[in-house]
Design an enzyme around this catalytic site. Structure first.
Site, PDB file in Angstrom:
ATOM      1  N   LYS A  65       0.806  -1.232   0.000  1.00 20.62           N
ATOM      2  CA  LYS A  65       0.000   0.000   0.000  1.00 20.62           C
ATOM      3  C   LYS A  65       0.839   1.283   0.000  1.00 20.62           C
ATOM      4  CE  LYS A  65      -4.285  -1.746   1.991  1.00 20.62           C
ATOM      5  NZ  LYS A  65      -5.345  -1.540   2.986  1.00 20.62           N
ATOM      6  N   ASP A 101     -10.009   3.185   2.152  1.00 20.85           N
ATOM      7  CA  ASP A 101     -10.190   2.430   3.410  1.00 20.85           C
ATOM      8  C   ASP A 101     -10.889   3.283   4.476  1.00 20.85           C
ATOM      9  OD1 ASP A 101      -9.047   0.011   2.616  1.00 20.85           O
ATOM     10  OD2 ASP A 101      -7.021   0.662   3.133  1.00 20.85           O
TER      11      ASP A 101
END
Ligand code: ATR
Length: 278
Positions: A65, A101
């Protein structure tokens, strides 16, 4: 045919391919979504290949990420502040990184008709997931947002690094345990209590007021010990299925231009997880 993928290491157990492929079939979209295993040492060269293959979009998962960022053409400001990307959009050959997220998490809470902006929120944990959720909530204007963590200095640093204004303090687990009544919403972002360590819990919820909302990003098991204790105290609980579905729905919307049926996505995740634990 449109092409999408999730990149991670490991990746075999990702729930994303089945969730997105089900949506493509449901909406009659000519597209596929696959899981691609990419070793951390090969991220740059493999990602370049996928860009050349003209994928329309990606999800990025652990451990890539943050490492993906130098290989992108543009970065959304929130993803830049968080320092992590979970969604990439191919916009006319430019690969742009986003982080859905935190917004996925917030949408999951807002779905329950919770007025986050009028409440005091306690985040448990100060890792990557907490960072995404904290920065997103701070950017959205949630005012009272404290963090408790085993390593308090890490929580302090997360707060100091945040470019968005909030009223926040970093506290220890034992302080949090004593002060649960100060918060209306408690958000558990650590891996404590995840399979196979299902008996683990960050701290006791014996002092939790019954009117609290307790949410856990873990979805395996569906009900962590933390959530079970909260439910036994009379609190409203929410597990990580919502966040997972919404982060996927927000990515889907960026790729295809419309917001998909999130209830269908939650059902798909629950079906996959039910299948796994049988
Ligand atoms: P992620 O990116 O999934 O959030 P991470 O960055 O490794 O993962 O962060 C994990 C979080 O869980 C941290 O808040 C960590 O606490 P520390 O900062 O003190 O390490 C917390 N955590 C993980 N295992 C823990 C344990 N056994 N006890 C207490 N906290 C734990």
């Amino acid at each position: 045919m449109k092409k999408f993928a999730v990149i991670g290491y490991p990746i075999a157990h990702s729930l994303s391919p089945a969730m997105h492929n089900d949506l493509f079939a449901y909406y009659n979209i000519d597209a596929y979504y696959k899981a691609i295993l990419v070793h951390p040492d090969k991220l740059g060269e493999e990602f370049l290949k996928m860009k050349n293959d003209q994928f329309n979009g990606f999800n990025i998962t652990v451990p890539h990420k943050t490492a993906i960022i130098p290989f992108l053409d543009e970065l959304d400001p929130l993803a830049e502040a968080i320092g992590a990307v979970n969604t990439v959009v191919n916009q006319n050959g430019k690969f742009i990184g986003y982080n859905t997220d935190g917004n996925g998490y917030m949408q999951g809470l807002l779905d329950e008709k919770l007025d986050l902006f009028a409440k005091s929120v306690l985040l448990v944990g100060a890792g990557g997931a907490a960072r995404a959720i904290y920065y997103t909530m701070a950017q959205a204007g949630v005012k009272r947002l404290d963090i408790c963590n085993r390593t308090v200095s890490r929580a302090k640093k997360l707060i100091e690094d945040c470019p968005y204004q909030t009223e926040s303090k970093a506290i220890s687990f034992s302080e949090a345990e004593q002060k649960l009544a100060d918060y209306q919403i408690i958000v558990q972002t650590t891996t404590i209590g995840m399979l196979p360590d299902v008996d683990a819990s960050p701290f006791s919820l014996a002092q939790l007021p019954a009117a609290s909302v307790v949410s856990d990003i873990i979805y395996n098991p569906f009900e962590t010990r933390f959530l079970r204790e909260a439910r036994e105290q009379g609190a409203f609980i929410q597990n990580g299925v919502s966040m997972f579905a919404y982060q996927g729905a927000l990515a889907f919307e960026k790729w295809l231009g419309f917001f998909p049926d999130v209830a269908r996505m939650k059902h798909n995740i629950e079906k996959q997880l039910g299948g796994l634990s049988c």
